[in-house]
Design a protein around this motif. Structure first.
Motif, PDB file in Angstrom:
ATOM      1  N   ARG A 191       0.815  -1.222   0.000  1.00  0.00           N
ATOM      2  CA  ARG A 191       0.000   0.000   0.000  1.00  0.00           C
ATOM      3  C   ARG A 191       0.844   1.265   0.000  1.00  0.00           C
ATOM      4  N   PHE A 211      -7.475  12.335  -4.163  1.00  0.00           N
ATOM      5  CA  PHE A 211      -8.873  12.413  -4.578  1.00  0.00           C
ATOM      6  C   PHE A 211      -9.236  13.787  -5.107  1.00  0.00           C
ATOM      7  N   PHE A 221     -12.220  11.231   3.159  1.00  0.00           N
ATOM      8  CA  PHE A 221     -11.099  10.880   4.035  1.00  0.00           C
ATOM      9  C   PHE A 221     -11.192   9.443   4.529  1.00  0.00           C
ATOM     10  N   ARG A 266     -12.448   7.054   2.598  1.00  0.00           N
ATOM     11  CA  ARG A 266     -12.012   6.311   1.415  1.00  0.00           C
ATOM     12  C   ARG A 266     -10.488   6.311   1.335  1.00  0.00           C
ATOM     13  N   TYR A 267      -9.906   7.452   1.709  1.00  0.00           N
ATOM     14  CA  TYR A 267      -8.446   7.509   1.682  1.00  0.00           C
ATOM     15  C   TYR A 267      -7.850   6.544   2.701  1.00  0.00           C
ATOM     16  N   ALA A 268      -8.434   6.544   3.895  1.00  0.00           N
ATOM     17  CA  ALA A 268      -7.934   5.635   4.932  1.00  0.00           C
ATOM     18  C   ALA A 268      -8.058   4.184   4.469  1.00  0.00           C
ATOM     19  N   GLN A 269      -9.146   3.907   3.738  1.00  0.00           N
ATOM     20  CA  GLN A 269      -9.303   2.556   3.201  1.00  0.00           C
ATOM     21  C   GLN A 269      -8.239   2.272   2.148  1.00  0.00           C
ATOM     22  N   ALA A 270      -7.959   3.284   1.327  1.00  0.00           N
ATOM     23  CA  ALA A 270      -6.936   3.112   0.296  1.00  0.00           C
ATOM     24  C   ALA A 270      -5.579   2.844   0.929  1.00  0.00           C
ATOM     25  N   CYS A 271      -5.376   3.394   2.117  1.00  0.00           N
ATOM     26  CA  CYS A 271      -4.115   3.163   2.816  1.00  0.00           C
ATOM     27  C   CYS A 271      -4.134   1.836   3.567  1.00  0.00           C
ATOM     28  N   GLY A 272      -5.246   1.152   3.523  1.00  0.00           N
ATOM     29  CA  GLY A 272      -5.316  -0.135   4.198  1.00  0.00           C
ATOM     30  C   GLY A 272      -5.331  -0.028   5.706  1.00  0.00           C
ATOM     31  N   MET A 273      -5.862   1.101   6.220  1.00  0.00           N
ATOM     32  CA  MET A 273      -5.959   1.261   7.675  1.00  0.00           C
ATOM     33  C   MET A 273      -6.856   0.163   8.248  1.00  0.00           C
ATOM     34  N   LYS A 274      -6.585  -0.186   9.484  1.00  0.00           N
ATOM     35  CA  LYS A 274      -7.399  -1.212  10.148  1.00  0.00           C
ATOM     36  C   LYS A 274      -8.831  -0.709  10.273  1.00  0.00           C
ATOM     37  N   GLU A 313     -13.169  17.323   1.300  1.00  0.00           N
ATOM     38  CA  GLU A 313     -13.790  16.134   1.857  1.00  0.00           C
ATOM     39  C   GLU A 313     -12.768  15.043   2.145  1.00  0.00           C
ATOM     40  N   SER A 314     -11.637  15.086   1.451  1.00  0.00           N
ATOM     41  CA  SER A 314     -10.741  13.946   1.567  1.00  0.00           C
ATOM     42  C   SER A 314      -9.764  14.082   2.733  1.00  0.00           C
TER      43      SER A 314
END
Lengths: 356, 340
Positions: A87, A94, B240, B242-250, A99-100
């Motif tokens: 990762r 985004f 944000f 979605r970003y955390a998910q993209a980073c593979g956060m727990k 929002e991101s």
């Protein structure tokens, strides 16, 4: 140069809401490569599937089939725990800067968030790295302790870029990163991205419907329509000598600032078809100005017309097995390396009109 | 210094507004009471009283004065904490209101804690669960709990838990008739019993609290579930996360960060529910003969006990407003966006 990313026959379908056996075909059979330090621009209207392609690369949506080979590993079917170690090498920026970023995190905390992916880093090393990246993207030090609501859209997008850069990734998916910004701010972000690429040799997948930005930043371009790539080549090939009728219409919708340039309007008729009930044959045949009967039945494939300029259109680039009567368009590559097409009857069709 | 910055000024302004609102309430209540049908002189003098008797009663109560005189007199008394004397019981209204209020307060606070403790986790759970059947729980719950009135649930719970199963104590009052109420400290039976170490009073008052409390909690948790779920879903779909998910956060970490953003509107909404419950509990209070403030207000209306009605309404409204102000202040303190 070696590809750092190679996407092969990627398919993503979503179950259509309300219908048992129907699917929304967001991405149907897409293949492309990205080399180290290269930017591939992925262009298309909204609904073309370009964003889904980008999200598949990060497993934000699970690909239905196909291979995504990133740093010699197929990440499409890799289990998420194994993917976690990769990762840090593939990041995303985004579209919505406001929002991101988490409204309850300071800018520094937001930028440092991906460092949780990197093991063996002390707190001091982390804060040093945050300050270093912030300097690279020109975020002033005093802004680091602020919250997102206190910064402008442009500054927030810088933070978004910094956050993506902090783990030294090999590839960043830029998901329409500039489309919500003012044009002056957009130019700044574009320059920042180009500058960062030159310094770090990072690769970009630049997903956008903004053709001007794509032309500015991309080395190569892929044009998507209804989940398929219809034309791909170097930025010069695609922008200066577009061959696919869809690309031509897309490009003709952009205003050309130079009055000396001939401006060919090649509008498509009608609306983009539903990705649930896709047309047969070539997906564009319902709207295409040069469609013939065969377009309804024959599924076109990407054919290389020389120097990597590939087009998926039986009228422009017929497969050897596909021979059609009368007014067959013939494509070739001219001495400047641009693909050209002309009718066999000697008459230039609208498609063949040259764009200087 | 920080305190007198943006937030300090916000809080001062909000408190100033509260004073104005309470004044508005007192005035409105006074006017409404003048419009109420029914004549207290009839009630006090009796159906067959002579006009002269009624006139002297009116004089005693000050009802013969012009309306503005009564208004200023009333305002003055209210400012001194004197809400008048009940026509009916002859006791000072403030004392009556406070006594009934502590009963309501105990019930409603218990119900509120249960409703929030049930509603928020259930809302989160249904928002983050991806299985279809869990997702529908709050919708089903909201329909079931919201479609039927509180008193119906109250009656059902009595029928099942008291009449049939015999688990619950008789739905009469706040404590068993055979058990002496604990020595009054706060007026809340359970708390007083705990503080005085009176075990039997604690057990009895808690047992009496459970059925009406759970009934109120059950009905009022439904909207809290919904608000929590909606907020949580909205935050979970934001960039944000979605970003955390993209980073593979727990996943747990993502939920925690999302929750911090989702909870603020939930807190505000819960405050509204609490403020509403103080007066909205009246039906459940009636079913359980709780003797709460809502019940007192209703019986005062029936008895044309104007001043008692006025006192109750004023107290309920001021209490609700105070809760709302506290919620606003809490929100301002917690939210980084109101930092400057």
């Amino acid at each position: 140069m070696a590809s750092i990313l190679s996407v092969e026959r990627l398919v993503k379908r979503f179950p259509a809401p309300g219908a048992a056996k129907a699917f929304i075909w967001a991405v149907s059979d897409v293949s492309f490569d990205i080399e180290k330090g290269e930017t591939l621009g992925l262009v298309g209207e909204s609904g073309s599937g370009k964003t889904t392609v980008g999200r598949c690369l990060l497993r934000l949506v699970e690909p239905t089939s196909g291979r995504i080979v990133f740093l010699d590993q197929d990440i499409a079917k890799m289990n998420l725990r194994d993917f976690r170690s990769l990762r840090a090498k593939i990041q995303i920026v985004f579209q919505e800067p406001h929002e991101s970023l988490d409204p309850r995190m300071t800018i520094a905390a937001a930028i440092g968030e991906p460092l949780k992916l990197v093991k063996h880093m002390t707190r001091l090393e982390q804060s040093d790295r945050i300050i270093e990246v912030a300097r690279q993207v020109l975020i002033p030090k005093e802004d680091l302790t602020k919250y997102p609501h206190e910064l402008s859209g442009g500054q927030l997008q810088r933070a978004g870029v910094a956050r993506a850069m902090i783990t030294n990734p090999e590839l960043i998916v830029l998901d329409e990163p500039t489309s919500l910004l003012d044009s002056s701010v957009r130019a700044e972000i574009m320059e920042l991205l180009i500058d960062l690429q030159q310094k770090t040799d990072v690769s970009y997948l630049f997903v956008s419907h903004d053709l001007t930005s794509v032309e500015h930043i991309s080395h190569r371009v892929a044009v998507m329509y209804l989940g398929k790539i219809v034309e791909t080549g170097t930025t010069k090939q695609v922008f200066e000598a577009p061959l696919h009728p869809y690309t031509r219409s897309l490009l003709s919708s952009v205003l050309v600032a130079d009055p000396a340039k001939e401006h060919v309007r090649a509008p498509l008729v009608g609306e983009i078809p539903s990705p649930i009930n896709r047309p047969t044959g070539c997906f564009l045949h319902t709207r295409c100005p040069i469609a013939i009967d065969a377009c309804r039945t024959v599924t076109p494939e990407l054919v290389d017309l020389g120097r990597g300029h590939r087009v998926s259109c039986i009228r422009v680039a017929p497969l050897p097995s596909q021979v059609f009567a009368r007014n067959q368009l013939v494509a070739w590559t001219d001495n400047r390396g641009f693909a050209r097409a002309e009718g066999t009857d000697g008459q230039r069709t609208e498609l063949g009109t040259e764009r200087h | 210094m920080h305190w007198f910055g943006w937030k300090g000024r916000f809080i001062l302004r909000r408190l100033g507004l509260l004073v104005l609102q309470v004044w508005g309430i007192v005035t409105t209540v006074f006017i409404l009471i003048q419009l109420l049908p029914g004549d207290p002189t009839y009630l006090l003098g009796g159906e067959f009283s002579t006009p002269s008797t009624r006139a002297s009663i009116a004089q005693d109560l000050g009802l013969d004065q012009p309306i503005y005189v009564r208004y200023f007199k009333y305002m003055e008394n209210v400012l001194h904490g004197d809400l008048g004397t009940s026509y009916f019981t002859g006791k000072p209204i403030l004392e009556e209101v406070l006594r009934h209020f502590t009963a309501t307060f105990e019930l409603v606070t218990f119900a509120f804690i249960v409703a929030v403790g049930l509603g928020i986790p259930l809302g989160i759970w249904s928002a983050v669960s991806r299985k279809g059947f869990l997702k529908n729980i709050p919708t089903a719950y909201g329909m079931v709990a919201g479609a039927l009135p509180e008193f119906w649930w109250a009656l059902m719970s009595i029928l099942i838990l008291y009449v049939i199963l015999g688990f619950a104590p008789a739905p009469i009052g706040r404590i068993d008739v055979s058990v002496d109420p604990p020595h009054t400290i706060t007026g809340l039976y359970t708390l007083d019993a705990l503080m005085t170490g009176n075990v039997s009073a604690f057990a009895s008052s808690l047992a009496h609290l459970v059925l009406p409390g759970l009934t109120l909690a059950f009905v009022n948790a439904a909207p809290i579930v919904k608000v929590t779920r909606t907020q949580m879903l909205e935050v979970m779909s934001s960039g944000f996360v979605r970003y955390a998910q993209a980073c593979g956060m727990k996943r747990g970490r993502i939920y925690r960060d999302a929750l911090k953003n989702a909870l603020l509107p939930v807190i505000t909404y819960s405050g509204l529910v609490y403020g509403f419950l103080i007066s909205g509990a009246v039906l459940v209070e009636t079913v359980f003969s709780w003797g709460g403030l809502g019940q007192f207000a209703v019986s005062s209306v029936v008895n044309s006990d104007y001043l008692a009605v006025a006192g109750s309404v004023m107290f309920i409204a001021s209490f609700a407003l105070t809760v709302y102000v506290l919620m606003d202040i809490l929100q301002a303190v917690v939210d980084p966006r109101t930092n400057r």
